[in-house]
Structure formats: C-alpha cells, structure tokens
Write a protein that holds these residues in place. Structure first.
Motif, PDB file in Angstrom:
ATOM      1  N   TRP A  10      41.618  37.209  22.846  1.00 60.15           N
ATOM      2  CA  TRP A  10      40.334  38.126  22.625  1.00 60.15           C
ATOM      3  C   TRP A  10      39.348  38.220  23.841  1.00 60.15           C
ATOM      4  N   ILE A  11      39.899  36.911  24.631  1.00 58.00           N
ATOM      5  CA  ILE A  11      39.049  36.997  26.056  1.00 58.00           C
ATOM      6  C   ILE A  11      39.438  38.044  26.976  1.00 58.00           C
ATOM      7  N   LYS A  12      38.332  38.601  27.547  1.00 58.11           N
ATOM      8  CA  LYS A  12      38.913  39.712  28.336  1.00 58.11           C
ATOM      9  C   LYS A  12      38.952  39.104  29.674  1.00 58.11           C
ATOM     10  N   SER A  13      39.691  39.939  30.559  1.00 58.07           N
ATOM     11  CA  SER A  13      40.017  39.559  32.069  1.00 58.07           C
ATOM     12  C   SER A  13      40.205  40.751  32.781  1.00 58.07           C
ATOM     13  N   CYS A  14      39.937  40.336  34.061  1.00 54.97           N
ATOM     14  CA  CYS A  14      39.933  41.333  35.255  1.00 54.97           C
ATOM     15  C   CYS A  14      41.351  41.235  36.241  1.00 54.97           C
ATOM     16  N   PRO A  15      42.360  41.769  36.235  1.00 56.97           N
ATOM     17  CA  PRO A  15      43.240  41.595  37.253  1.00 56.97           C
ATOM     18  C   PRO A  15      42.943  42.027  38.521  1.00 56.97           C
ATOM     19  N   VAL A  16      43.128  40.966  39.655  1.00 56.32           N
ATOM     20  CA  VAL A  16      42.678  41.351  40.782  1.00 56.32           C
ATOM     21  C   VAL A  16      43.627  40.972  41.772  1.00 56.32           C
ATOM     22  N   PRO A  17      44.580  41.941  42.591  1.00 59.15           N
ATOM     23  CA  PRO A  17      45.582  41.454  43.526  1.00 59.15           C
ATOM     24  C   PRO A  17      44.854  40.774  44.653  1.00 59.15           C
ATOM     25  N   THR A  18      45.667  39.838  45.057  1.00 55.19           N
ATOM     26  CA  THR A  18      45.232  38.905  46.528  1.00 55.19           C
ATOM     27  C   THR A  18      45.966  39.597  47.627  1.00 55.19           C
ATOM     28  N   GLU A  19      45.607  39.746  48.897  1.00 55.71           N
ATOM     29  CA  GLU A  19      46.500  40.159  49.827  1.00 55.71           C
ATOM     30  C   GLU A  19      47.299  38.910  50.298  1.00 55.71           C
ATOM     31  N   LYS A  20      46.310  37.879  50.722  1.00 53.16           N
ATOM     32  CA  LYS A  20      47.202  36.685  51.321  1.00 53.16           C
ATOM     33  C   LYS A  20      48.031  35.997  50.434  1.00 53.16           C
ATOM     34  N   GLU A  21      47.637  35.794  49.056  1.00 49.82           N
ATOM     35  CA  GLU A  21      48.601  35.287  48.300  1.00 49.82           C
ATOM     36  C   GLU A  21      49.786  36.058  47.378  1.00 49.82           C
ATOM     37  N   LYS A  22      49.720  37.232  47.782  1.00 52.66           N
ATOM     38  CA  LYS A  22      50.743  38.300  47.179  1.00 52.66           C
ATOM     39  C   LYS A  22      50.879  37.965  45.421  1.00 52.66           C
ATOM     40  N   ARG A  23      49.748  37.797  45.027  1.00 51.13           N
ATOM     41  CA  ARG A  23      49.640  37.635  43.513  1.00 51.13           C
ATOM     42  C   ARG A  23      48.646  38.218  42.904  1.00 51.13           C
ATOM     43  N   VAL A  24      48.448  38.198  41.507  1.00 50.64           N
ATOM     44  CA  VAL A  24      47.360  38.823  40.837  1.00 50.64           C
ATOM     45  C   VAL A  24      46.812  37.579  39.995  1.00 50.64           C
ATOM     46  N   ILE A  25      45.446  37.613  40.308  1.00 53.55           N
ATOM     47  CA  ILE A  25      44.421  36.665  39.688  1.00 53.55           C
ATOM     48  C   ILE A  25      43.750  37.303  38.427  1.00 53.55           C
ATOM     49  N   ASN A  26      43.767  37.163  37.075  1.00 55.66           N
ATOM     50  CA  ASN A  26      43.377  37.367  36.068  1.00 55.66           C
ATOM     51  C   ASN A  26      41.868  36.599  35.846  1.00 55.66           C
ATOM     52  N   PHE A  27      40.943  37.187  36.401  1.00 54.69           N
ATOM     53  CA  PHE A  27      39.509  36.583  36.282  1.00 54.69           C
ATOM     54  C   PHE A  27      39.140  36.863  35.002  1.00 54.69           C
ATOM     55  N   VAL A  28      38.285  35.789  34.223  1.00 51.73           N
ATOM     56  CA  VAL A  28      37.813  35.906  33.274  1.00 51.73           C
ATOM     57  C   VAL A  28      36.529  36.719  33.387  1.00 51.73           C
ATOM     58  N   LEU A  29      36.252  37.681  32.200  1.00 49.70           N
ATOM     59  CA  LEU A  29      35.262  38.428  32.341  1.00 49.70           C
ATOM     60  C   LEU A  29      34.433  37.886  31.124  1.00 49.70           C
ATOM     61  N   CYS A  30      33.233  37.385  31.345  1.00 52.15           N
ATOM     62  CA  CYS A  30      32.597  36.626  30.047  1.00 52.15           C
ATOM     63  C   CYS A  30      31.425  37.804  29.564  1.00 52.15           C
ATOM     64  N   GLN A  31      32.092  38.514  28.531  1.00 54.81           N
ATOM     65  CA  GLN A  31      31.493  39.768  27.992  1.00 54.81           C
ATOM     66  C   GLN A  31      30.639  39.074  26.696  1.00 54.81           C
ATOM     67  N   ASP A  32      30.882  38.094  26.289  1.00 60.25           N
ATOM     68  CA  ASP A  32      30.009  37.755  24.881  1.00 60.25           C
ATOM     69  C   ASP A  32      29.892  36.204  24.999  1.00 60.25           C
ATOM     70  N   LEU A  33      29.128  35.891  23.898  1.00 52.73           N
ATOM     71  CA  LEU A  33      28.929  34.273  23.802  1.00 52.73           C
ATOM     72  C   LEU A  33      29.853  33.710  23.168  1.00 52.73           C
ATOM     73  N   PRO A  34      31.205  33.819  22.439  1.00 50.80           N
ATOM     74  CA  PRO A  34      32.245  33.151  22.186  1.00 50.80           C
ATOM     75  C   PRO A  34      33.072  33.007  23.676  1.00 50.80           C
ATOM     76  N   THR A  35      33.282  33.693  24.476  1.00 50.40           N
ATOM     77  CA  THR A  35      33.896  33.588  25.723  1.00 50.40           C
ATOM     78  C   THR A  35      33.173  32.455  26.283  1.00 50.40           C
ATOM     79  N   LEU A  36      31.801  32.311  26.453  1.00 51.96           N
ATOM     80  CA  LEU A  36      31.054  31.372  27.205  1.00 51.96           C
ATOM     81  C   LEU A  36      31.372  29.996  26.774  1.00 51.96           C
ATOM     82  N   VAL A  37      31.217  29.977  25.289  1.00 50.16           N
ATOM     83  CA  VAL A  37      31.339  28.824  24.669  1.00 50.16           C
ATOM     84  C   VAL A  37      32.931  27.934  24.791  1.00 50.16           C
ATOM     85  N   TRP A  38      33.447  29.144  24.810  1.00 49.11           N
ATOM     86  CA  TRP A  38      35.010  28.341  24.946  1.00 49.11           C
ATOM     87  C   TRP A  38      35.152  27.873  26.271  1.00 49.11           C
TER      88      TRP A  38
END
Length: 306
Positions: free
Chosen positions: A83-111
């Motif tokens: 249930w934790i939301k994320s934001c996929p961000v492609p990286t040019e140098k590393e040629k990969r996708v990083i799935n950054f956390v989106l802290c949209q609610d209190l349960p995500t922050l507590v986790w």
C-alpha cells in the motif's frame, strides 16, 4: 502514541503495522528511544505532511541510533507493504529506475521511521512535474569558527536582496548551525534555470559580504566563512524537510522561523521545544506551499543591478 514495549502491533489509519525494537536508544545523550522518535513524528505529522505529500522522498536511516552506521535510502525496498505509494524515476547515469517513496499518509511515515529513518529529505518538485521545482533554496552553511550568528547576518542580506527582487522568502533552521531559505516558485522554470538564478544571487551576496560569505565549493577554501550553497537546486537533490529531526546530539529539529526571529536567534529547537512552538504558532511554512512567482521578472531585476 507512547508505546514502550519492545514490539507491538498497531492500527493506524486503517493499516496494521508491527513496530519493533521500540526500546532501542537512538539518542544516547538524551536517552530517546525509537518509541520516542515514532511518537514525535506521529504528533508532528499534521504539520509535516504538507511538506512531504507528492514529493519523491529520500530518507537517512540509522537502524542503531545516531552513533551507529547510517545510509541514504532512495529506492522503496522490496519488502515494503504494497500500500505504500512510489514514484518511478529513470536515472540517466545509472541506466535504471529508482522507485522513490511517496509519503502520502501517516502509516507510510510510521513504517519508514520503524525502519530507522530519522531524517526526511523530500525533492523540491512534485511527482506530477518533476523537472519544475516548487522552491528555490539557499543552504547557509557556516564553516567554523563561523556559526549561527554569521549565518543570520548572511540570511538577512540574502533575504533583503530576494525581497527587493519581488520574491517571498521563508527561513528555517537547518537543525545544525546553519539556516535554509526557501523561495516559493510558480513551477514555471526548470531546475537548471532556477539554479542559474540562485548562483547569480549567491555571488552578489558573496561580493557584498566578502569577509563573511563565500560561494567557494572547496571546504578548505572557505576559511571560516558562511558557504552560500545554491547547488541544492539540482533535480534529485534534496534538503531536510521542515520538522525533520537531525541526527545530532540533543535531537535538533529543522524549524521554520519568522523573519522577526532571525536577527536575535541564538539557538535552534529540538524534539521537546518544537512541540509547544507549533501548538502556539502552527506551521510557519504553510503559506510557502501556496505557490510563488515566476522568476523571469526577478532575473531581469537582478541583471539591472549589475
């Protein structure tokens, strides 16, 4: 939330979480445990949440407290709840996708905090428009023997200059010895354009205060001056959020200020003193989220000064 057992299962906003190692000491100088850190972030979430929502988040994890090993975490771990939301961000140098956390609610922050995340570093832009930041930022970092007093002087000059260019400026403590200045933007310029403007502003201030301020990147060349770090304005670069704890003795907190407080500020705020402050003042940074100015007029006004 004041849990003191070593482990407990809690329900937060409809999510079930298992909190572990709650008695582990995170701040030995004060005896603050993981339970204390969790309680702090739960209490501060109404003030902190608007500054995290919709922004890719980098956290600094200290699984064994501030004296233990630490590491930055960008990618959402595979074991994270679905249930934790994320934001996929492609990286040019590393040629990969990083799935950054989106802290949209209190349960995500507590986790996250239960994983040992103490510092919270959101992007300056939101996931729907990653290339266009909401803020320009200036990180005023004193090189000893310079300290908070010198950072205050630089902040006042920098704030007056930006105000004279028609921009609003919001100060906060870094949580260490420095200050952060935020300039709300209209999301009309790219990071590169914002960075170019900030660099020009920083150089004007450094020329105005040659004995006090510098834009010299090499630490050895700063010679006890306040470094005006304008290079924070890079896509993917982060700065600690308002109300984020800092992993330093005393459990300091990066705290929004009023401009009236800046000239006489002699110390920052910590995990205890911030509580009555926000109860009294509310979130002094909330209006910084209401949108800001396009920079073109300010850029032209700055050029006209040369």
């Amino acid at each position: 939330m004041r849990v003191r057992r070593a482990e407990t299962r809690v329900a937060i906003a409809g999510r079930e979480l298992t909190l572990t190692n709650l008695d582990k000491v995170f701040w030995p100088d004060r005896g603050y445990t993981k339970a204390d850190v969790l309680a702090y972030y739960v209490e501060m979430f109404p003030f902190l949440s608007p500054h995290l929502k919709d922004r890719p988040l980098v956290v600094t994890r200290y699984p064994n407290g501030i004296q233990g090993k630490s590491f930055y975490q960008k990618n959402l771990p595979a074991h994270a709840p679905a249930w934790i939301k994320s934001c996929p961000v492609p990286t040019e140098k590393e040629k990969r996708v990083i799935n950054f956390v989106l802290c949209q609610d209190l349960p995500t922050l507590v986790w996250l905090v239960n994983q040992g995340a103490l510092e919270l570093h959101p992007w300056l832009s939101r996931y729907d428009k990653l290339d266009y930041p909401d803020f320009a930022v200036f990180d005023l970092d004193p090189d000893p023997p310079s300290g908070l007093a010198e950072a205050r002087e630089v902040a006042l000059v920098l704030g007056r200059l930006l105000g004279g260019l028609g921009l609003k400026v919001f100060p906060k403590t870094s949580g260490a010895t420095g200050l952060h200045l935020y300039v709300p933007l209209a999301r009309a310029e790219t990071y590169e354009e914002v960075r170019e403007f900030c660099g020009a502003v920083a150089r004007v201030v450094a020329r105005k205060l040659p004995a006090l301020a510098t834009v010299e990147r090499r630490v050895a060349a700063r010679r006890g001056k306040v470094y005006i770090d304008w290079l924070q304005n890079i896509r993917g670069q982060t700065i600690c959020a308002p109300y984020s704890l800092r992993p330093l003795p005393g459990a300091p907190v990066s705290t929004p200020l009023t401009w009236d407080e800046v000239p006489t500020l002699t110390a920052g705020f910590d995990i205890e003193s911030i509580r009555p402050r926000v109860a009294r003042e509310g979130d002094l940074f909330r209006s910084a989220l209401a949108g800001g100015a396009a920079l073109q007029q300010a850029i032209q006004a700055l050029k006209s000064r040369d």
